[in-house]
Design a protein around this motif. Structure first.
Motif, PDB file in Angstrom:
ATOM      1  N   LEU A 110       0.986  -1.273  -0.035  1.00 32.27           N
ATOM      2  CA  LEU A 110       0.159  -0.031   0.124  1.00 32.27           C
ATOM      3  C   LEU A 110       1.004   1.272  -0.168  1.00 32.27           C
ATOM      4  N   ASP A 111       0.603   2.051  -0.779  1.00 34.42           N
ATOM      5  CA  ASP A 111       1.356   3.351  -1.040  1.00 34.42           C
ATOM      6  C   ASP A 111       1.043   4.260   0.413  1.00 34.42           C
ATOM      7  N   GLU A 112       1.875   5.047   0.939  1.00 33.94           N
ATOM      8  CA  GLU A 112       1.691   5.853   2.243  1.00 33.94           C
ATOM      9  C   GLU A 112       0.492   6.640   2.069  1.00 33.94           C
ATOM     10  N   LYS A 113       0.451   7.342   0.790  1.00 36.55           N
ATOM     11  CA  LYS A 113      -0.643   8.225   0.474  1.00 36.55           C
ATOM     12  C   LYS A 113      -1.905   7.615   0.576  1.00 36.55           C
ATOM     13  N   ALA A 114      -2.160   6.251   0.483  1.00 40.84           N
ATOM     14  CA  ALA A 114      -3.256   5.665   0.192  1.00 40.84           C
ATOM     15  C   ALA A 114      -3.638   5.225   1.639  1.00 40.84           C
ATOM     16  N   ALA A 115      -2.734   5.423   2.914  1.00 38.56           N
ATOM     17  CA  ALA A 115      -3.112   4.900   4.033  1.00 38.56           C
ATOM     18  C   ALA A 115      -3.919   5.975   4.714  1.00 38.56           C
ATOM     19  N   ALA A 116      -5.091   6.362   4.344  1.00 35.15           N
ATOM     20  CA  ALA A 116      -5.821   7.470   4.718  1.00 35.15           C
ATOM     21  C   ALA A 116      -7.006   7.130   5.899  1.00 35.15           C
ATOM     22  N   THR A 117      -7.340   5.801   6.055  1.00 31.00           N
ATOM     23  CA  THR A 117      -8.323   5.365   6.977  1.00 31.00           C
ATOM     24  C   THR A 117      -7.828   4.762   8.148  1.00 31.00           C
ATOM     25  N   PRO A 118      -8.485   4.359   9.033  1.00 33.21           N
ATOM     26  CA  PRO A 118      -7.794   3.626  10.359  1.00 33.21           C
ATOM     27  C   PRO A 118      -7.447   2.352  10.028  1.00 33.21           C
ATOM     28  N   ALA A 119      -8.088   1.567   9.074  1.00 28.96           N
ATOM     29  CA  ALA A 119      -7.634   0.245   8.735  1.00 28.96           C
ATOM     30  C   ALA A 119      -6.437   0.170   7.803  1.00 28.96           C
ATOM     31  N   THR A 120      -6.487   1.002   6.942  1.00 32.64           N
ATOM     32  CA  THR A 120      -5.142   1.101   5.919  1.00 32.64           C
ATOM     33  C   THR A 120      -4.101   1.709   6.521  1.00 32.64           C
ATOM     34  N   ARG A 121      -4.364   2.528   7.619  1.00 33.94           N
ATOM     35  CA  ARG A 121      -3.096   3.010   8.429  1.00 33.94           C
ATOM     36  C   ARG A 121      -2.422   1.817   9.035  1.00 33.94           C
ATOM     37  N   VAL A 122      -3.296   0.966   9.821  1.00 34.00           N
ATOM     38  CA  VAL A 122      -2.764  -0.365  10.470  1.00 34.00           C
ATOM     39  C   VAL A 122      -2.038  -1.236   9.438  1.00 34.00           C
ATOM     40  N   TYR A 123      -2.457  -1.353   8.179  1.00 32.47           N
ATOM     41  CA  TYR A 123      -2.044  -2.164   7.251  1.00 32.47           C
ATOM     42  C   TYR A 123      -0.528  -1.696   6.818  1.00 32.47           C
ATOM     43  N   PHE A 124      -0.515  -0.442   6.950  1.00 32.38           N
ATOM     44  CA  PHE A 124       0.637   0.053   6.393  1.00 32.38           C
ATOM     45  C   PHE A 124       1.736   0.084   7.294  1.00 32.38           C
ATOM     46  N   MET A 125       1.333   0.213   8.808  1.00 33.58           N
ATOM     47  CA  MET A 125       2.362  -0.163   9.721  1.00 33.58           C
ATOM     48  C   MET A 125       2.826  -1.462   9.737  1.00 33.58           C
ATOM     49  N   ILE A 126       1.793  -2.636   9.163  1.00 36.49           N
ATOM     50  CA  ILE A 126       2.306  -3.849   9.382  1.00 36.49           C
ATOM     51  C   ILE A 126       3.179  -3.952   8.005  1.00 36.49           C
ATOM     52  N   GLN A 127       2.933  -3.675   7.078  1.00 41.29           N
ATOM     53  CA  GLN A 127       3.712  -3.707   5.921  1.00 41.29           C
ATOM     54  C   GLN A 127       5.345  -3.166   6.072  1.00 41.29           C
ATOM     55  N   THR A 128       5.431  -1.937   6.888  1.00 45.76           N
ATOM     56  CA  THR A 128       6.338  -1.357   7.147  1.00 45.76           C
ATOM     57  C   THR A 128       7.118  -2.243   8.220  1.00 45.76           C
ATOM     58  N   ALA A 129       6.609  -2.868   8.956  1.00 47.88           N
ATOM     59  CA  ALA A 129       7.276  -3.678   9.882  1.00 47.88           C
ATOM     60  C   ALA A 129       7.746  -5.133   9.185  1.00 47.88           C
ATOM     61  N   LEU A 130       6.968  -5.470   8.345  1.00 48.30           N
ATOM     62  CA  LEU A 130       7.440  -6.733   7.198  1.00 48.30           C
ATOM     63  C   LEU A 130       8.542  -6.307   6.359  1.00 48.30           C
ATOM     64  N   THR A 131       8.435  -4.840   5.968  1.00 51.94           N
ATOM     65  CA  THR A 131       9.581  -4.591   4.987  1.00 51.94           C
ATOM     66  C   THR A 131      11.035  -4.159   5.533  1.00 51.94           C
ATOM     67  N   GLN A 132      10.740  -3.628   6.729  1.00 56.89           N
ATOM     68  CA  GLN A 132      11.943  -2.766   7.543  1.00 56.89           C
ATOM     69  C   GLN A 132      12.091  -3.453   8.991  1.00 56.89           C
ATOM     70  N   VAL A 133      12.683  -4.399   8.766  1.00 55.38           N
ATOM     71  CA  VAL A 133      13.043  -5.280  10.253  1.00 55.38           C
ATOM     72  C   VAL A 133      13.469  -4.194  11.377  1.00 55.38           C
TER      73      VAL A 133
END
Length: 152
Positions: free
Chosen positions: A44-67
């Motif tokens: 998910l593009d950071e700009k698309a993380a505009a709702t509560p659920a997408t913001r959590v998804y983006f944080m999980i994605q960040t945890a996955l891709t940036q140890v």
């Protein structure tokens, strides 16, 4: 057992934080050891993380891709998932709990996958709200029609 990953032409994949782009033809790669793998289409593009659920998804994605950020992100993710659980019910609640359990076990890809139905449900709710607002705005703009005054 190796993970067979078939990539489409020019498809992007991130393996253990390293971004790779496939060449012009379909390829299959085999990953023989444990690795964090995510396809570009699941990101998910950071700009698309505009709702509560997408913001959590983006944080999980960040945890996955940036140890290096996991230790900081995991408590924030769990807190935000708990807040989502207070808002959503039904199948979404089950998906949120599954996502939280996957976070606890360190399986960030499955946590993202578990959250996708919540994002879909959230999107549908926002669409209904917007449709209702539009309908109400349409009624407010034509008061003469509702009072029996004929339009010319």
């Amino acid at each position: 057992m190796a993970l067979a990953l078939t990539l489409k032409p020019n498809e992007r994949v991130i393996i253990n934080g390293c971004a790779l782009v496939n060449a012009n033809r379909r390829q299959t790669i085999y990953i023989e050891s444990m690795a964090d793998v995510v396809r570009g289409s699941d990101l998910l593009d950071e700009k698309a993380a505009a709702t509560p659920a997408t913001r959590v998804y983006f944080m999980i994605q960040t945890a996955l891709t940036q140890v290096k950020h996991r230790e900081t992100l995991v408590p924030l993710i769990q807190k935000d998932l708990a807040q989502l659980a207070c808002v959503f019910g039904g199948a979404s609640l089950s998906s949120i709990f599954k996502s939280a359990n996957f976070i606890s076990s360190g399986d960030f890809y499955k946590a993202m996958a578990a959250l996708r139905p919540v994002i879909k449900h959230e999107r549908e709710l926002f669409e209904r709200i917007e449709a209702r607002k539009a309908a109400e705005a349409g009624h407010a703009e034509t008061p003469s029609a509702s009072h029996g005054v004929a339009a010319e």
